[in-house]
Write a protein that holds these residues in place. Structure first.
Motif, PDB file in Angstrom:
ATOM      1  N   CYS A   1       0.846  -1.195   0.000  1.00 21.04           N
ATOM      2  CA  CYS A   1       0.000   0.000   0.000  1.00 21.04           C
ATOM      3  C   CYS A   1       0.877   1.239   0.000  1.00 21.04           C
ATOM      4  CB  CYS A   1      -0.908   0.009   1.233  1.00 21.04           C
ATOM      5  SG  CYS A   1      -1.970   1.470   1.316  1.00 21.04           S
TER       6      CYS A   1
ATOM      7  N   SER B   1       1.889  -1.683   4.758  1.00 21.02           N
ATOM      8  CA  SER B   1       1.320  -3.035   4.754  1.00 21.02           C
ATOM      9  C   SER B   1       1.234  -3.587   3.337  1.00 21.02           C
ATOM     10  CB  SER B   1      -0.073  -3.005   5.380  1.00 21.02           C
ATOM     11  OG  SER B   1      -0.913  -2.209   4.580  1.00 21.02           O
TER      12      SER B   1
ATOM     13  N   CYS C   1      -6.454   0.567   5.242  1.00 25.78           N
ATOM     14  CA  CYS C   1      -7.073   1.845   4.870  1.00 25.78           C
ATOM     15  C   CYS C   1      -8.093   1.677   3.754  1.00 25.78           C
ATOM     16  CB  CYS C   1      -6.016   2.855   4.458  1.00 25.78           C
ATOM     17  SG  CYS C   1      -5.257   2.491   2.875  1.00 25.78           S
TER      18      CYS C   1
ATOM     19  N   CYS D   1       0.132   2.961   3.555  1.00 35.67           N
ATOM     20  CA  CYS D   1       0.385   2.274   4.818  1.00 35.67           C
ATOM     21  C   CYS D   1       1.608   1.387   4.654  1.00 35.67           C
ATOM     22  CB  CYS D   1      -0.782   1.372   5.212  1.00 35.67           C
ATOM     23  SG  CYS D   1      -2.372   2.183   5.130  1.00 35.67           S
TER      24      CYS D   1
ATOM     25  N   TYR E   1      -7.635   1.112   0.683  1.00 39.15           N
ATOM     26  CA  TYR E   1      -7.164   1.521  -0.642  1.00 39.15           C
ATOM     27  C   TYR E   1      -7.303   0.341  -1.608  1.00 39.15           C
ATOM     28  CZ  TYR E   1      -3.590   2.145  -4.269  1.00 39.15           C
ATOM     29  OH  TYR E   1      -2.928   2.195  -5.457  1.00 39.15           O
TER      30      TYR E   1
ATOM     31  N   CYS F   1      -6.033  -2.804   0.472  1.00 36.24           N
ATOM     32  CA  CYS F   1      -5.325  -2.647   1.738  1.00 36.24           C
ATOM     33  C   CYS F   1      -6.322  -2.857   2.870  1.00 36.24           C
ATOM     34  CB  CYS F   1      -4.722  -1.248   1.835  1.00 36.24           C
ATOM     35  SG  CYS F   1      -4.041  -0.905   3.472  1.00 36.24           S
TER      36      CYS F   1
END
Ligand code: ADP
Ligand code: ZN
Ligand code: ZN
Length: 729
Positions: free
Chosen positions: A444, A449, A465, A447, A467, A462
């Protein structure tokens, strides 16, 4: 109050300032009353928290209240609770109070078009009382007799006399009968109370005998009849217009439990309070609780702040559930607030769980703060706990997460026409899109992650968030077009199971497929009607559900907990797997659980296999003691975040130096660190942990830190807050 005289009142306003505001008021107002007041250039709703108070301000500095509303939103008791919560969690008092008030209070609407009533005998109505009624009043005697025998609805009484209302009123005036509103439902069939077994009735008697505030912990294995005990208690508490609050984890438990309670207590008004209700419905229910009409209130964490007219007990089911802790704004734990509330009201608090949190277990077993009771057997005749098998994970790319052993176990249960649950606590298709030639993976941009592959919508998402973007067709670094979806999520397992068992009815259950109460209800119906053979799902499925024909539970991919840096990870895995294992063999068919792991010899899996919570908990407590972790210390964390990395770093260093200079030796201040997910939605995150052996000193220390940070204007450009008793890393 003289009408011409003005008084000073203090008002709570929803702003981040830890104080009340003074206003002049020319009408009479009460504590807890809603008012409209000028605030800066705005008009805002405030709540009166003190009347006839004094002020340090000059008369001309004090503005007037614009309007006083009829609503009194809470009383002294709740106000005490708000003050406690605000100071315990270091959250501004005005905002604390406003969190507890339903947001659209202004739009008051009628609750029910037509009200239904039920009539019940009081202790004063007995044979000799009836004998003393003048024999001429035949209808009155008849009505008194039927109510004495059994409570009656308005509709039933109508059939006795056209003047029934008059007679009932007479009985109510004599205190022989009480009138209650109830909600007529026709969908639900009535169920009756079961006779409690020996273990259950001992607990029931003990709790019923509580004098004022007492805290209880019912440790009962899954299916041991905890809910049945709650219901027997509730039966007693609701007598004479009493109310009971039943706190339950977030949404997925509420509907089933609500139905179970409604069908048992069909002559009482049972309501629920949770975030899935519309604002309007929530407000309606809130009012029914407040005016005492609703007597059985099933609610998620926020309902702990509901005003009640006559609360007699608070019950908390699945005490260990993480959803009882709020993760933003006012970061309270509903269990601790509920216990404080029960104490303020001097009523019993009853927590129940198959796997209590280590904190509460410690408080109960080692500190005697909650009286411990055990339910050690499944309540249904011949039902036993399922056998748990640990099998070595021997999966590879070819079999995509389903080993030969599992295949044959699933086939066996399908052949027996029984149902199977496959549990994997990760939604999506695969947790990572990976390039095997250079090691790149899709991550992401906002983030820290990895992006999860979602096959059904053909995109990457994601889970921090939300996304989303399309699935990359080639590696962003080396251009390799042969990208791999590594690992498994619910979608991949579902796909694989469908391929392996083309004739079976497979259903996937996770947050992507189940979004509403209707969807959950439909799922239950289909399970009960055996329209589903195999369920593939996340922890959404692990709690509270009762599927009598489910005999095999398969657990995949649960090893992450073994290498987590969160000291509560073992506790959570234990609880989760015992819960999910508890879904099997609820009826008379024996259940079987298979956990596929790379570490079958790991002590944690061994204790799960033995389903021995007590020894697991005592080892866990020893470990925490050695490491001086909660419950052997009290913990708080200061968290900060900003899109500007330098700013948040400056903040955290400054906060650290303030905290280190507090001069309070009994509080340990740890070095600032970044959490595991150190960037979310573009916000860089830092945190500082504080430990202390004294709750009181920690509280004082936090106040000191907070006040000193607030003094520095520059520091307050980043978002920061204090989390007391944090549960996540
Ligand atoms: P828990 O809340 O501990 O999971 P429940 O109260 O849901 O347990 O009970 C599990 C099952 O056992 C339910 O089907 C319930 O109807 C049944 N049950 C509970 N108590 C009794 C009892 N005393 N006699 C017979 N069956 C019971
Ligand atoms: Zn590459
Ligand atoms: Zn993200």
């Amino acid at each position: 109050m003289n009408s011409k005289e003005t008084s000073i009142v203090k008002v709570a306003i929803d702003v981040p300032i830890d104080d009340f505001f003074d206003y002049q008021c020319e009408e009479s107002v009460s504590l807890g009353q809603a008012v409209l007041v000028p605030f800066g250039s705005r008009k805002v709703m405030g709540i009166v928290v003190e009347v006839d108070s004094s002020t340090g301000l000059e008369a001309h500095q004090i503005k007037k209240i614009i309007r006083v509303d009829n609503d009194i939103l809470f009383n002294e008791e709740l106000f005490k609770l708000f003050k406690f919560v605000s100071s315990y969690y270091h959250y501004p008092i005005g905002q604390t109070i406003h969190i507890a008030v339903p947001s659209n209070l202004k739009k008051i609407e009628k609750v029910f078009n037509k009200k239904s009533y039920i009539y019940e005998a009081t202790d004063l109505l007995n044979k000799s009382a009836i004998d003393q009624i003048s024999a001429r009043k035949k209808n009155l005697i008849e009505i008194a007799k039927v109510i004495f025998k059994e409570k009656q609805t308005d509709e039933a009484l109508k059939t006795i006399s056209v003047n029934w209302k008059k007679y009932v009123k007479e009985l109510v005036d004599l205190n022989f009968v009480i009138e209650r509103e109830y909600q007529k439902t026709n969908i639900i069939q009535k169920t009756t109370a079961l006779k409690l077994n020996q273990e259950q009735s001992e607990i029931y008697e003990k709790i019923l005998g509580a004098q004022g505030f007492e805290a209880f912990l019912i440790h009962g294995i899954t299916g041991s009849g905890k809910t049945e005990v709650y219901m027997h208690l509730i039966e007693q508490y609701v007598k004479n217009n009493g109310q009971v609050l039943i706190l339950v984890p977030e949404i997925n438990l509420t509907p089933q439990l609500e139905d179970r309670f409604t069908s048992r207590f069909s002559s009482y008004l049972v309501i629920s309070l949770h975030s899935q209700l519309t604002q309007k419905k929530r407000l309606e229910n809130w009012k029914l609780a407040k005016n005492g009409t609703a007597q059985i209130i099933i609610g998620t964490r926020l309902s702990v702040f509901t005003p009640f007219k006559n609360l007699r007990a608070i019950i908390m089911d699945e005490e260990q559930d993480l959803s009882f802790k709020q993760h933003d704004k006012l970061r309270y734990h509903a269990r601790d607030v509920a216990m404080m509330r029960a104490k303020l009201l001097n009523i019993p608090f009853i927590a129940g769980s198959a796997t209590p949190s280590i904190e509460i277990w410690h408080r109960s077993v080692n500190e005697n703060k909650l009286l411990l009771h055990k339910l050690s057997k499944r309540a249904v005749k011949d039902a036993t706990l399922p056998k748990i098998n640990l099998i070595k994970d021997e999966t590879n790319i070819e079999n995509e997460g389903i080993s030969e052993y599992l295949k044959s176990a699933i086939k066996h249960h399908l052949d027996l026409r029984q149902q199977i649950l496959i549990f994997i606590n990760r939604r999506g298709y695969a947790p990572v899109l990976f390039c095997s030639s250079c090691g790149w993976y899709a991550s992401c941009s906002r983030c820290s992650s990895k992006l999860v592959v979602h096959r059904s919508k053909q995109h990457l998402r994601c889970h921090h968030c939300d996304y989303q973007r399309g699935i990359d067709s080639s590696c962003k670094v080396c251009g390799n077009v042969d990208l791999m979806s590594l690992g498994s999520g619910t979608q991949k397992i579902e796909e694989r199971i469908r391929k392996l068992f083309p004739k079976a009815q497979v259903r996937r259950v996770d947050r992507d497929t189940i979004k509403t109460k209707a969807a959950i209800d439909a799922l239950y119906d289909d399970m009960h009607d055996k329209k589903i053979d195999i369920l593939v799902g996340t922890q959404m499925l692990s709690k509270g559900h009762d599927f009598p024909n489910l005999s095999l539970v398969v657990v995949l991919d649960s090893d992450n907990a073994l290498y987590s840096s969160d000291f509560r990870a073992s506790e959570r895995l234990f609880s989760q797997l015992v819960q999910v294992a508890g879904r099997a063999g609820r009826g008379s068919i024996p259940g079987e659980v298979v956990i596929q792991t790379n570490f079958p010899e790991h002590p944690l899996y061994q204790s799960i296999k033995n389903q021995d919570y007590v020894s697991f908990a005592s080892e866990e407590i020893n470990l925490r003691k050695d490491l001086n972790f909660p419950p052997f210390c009290f913990q708080a964390v200061l968290r900060a975040e900003s899109k500007n990395k330098k700013m948040v770093e400056d903040f955290i260093n400054e906060a650290y130096s303030i905290a280190s200079q507090s001069g309070m030796k009994d509080v340990d201040v740890f070095h600032p660190v970044q959490p595991i997910i150190d960037r979310v939605k573009g916000f860089e995150r830092y945190q500082i942990y504080f430990h202390s052996s004294s709750r009181q000193l920690l509280n004082q220390f936090l106040r000191y830190v907070k006040e000193n940070i607030l003094k520095e204007k520059d520091l307050n450009k980043v978002k920061w807050f204090i989390d007391v008793d944090p549960v996540d890393f």
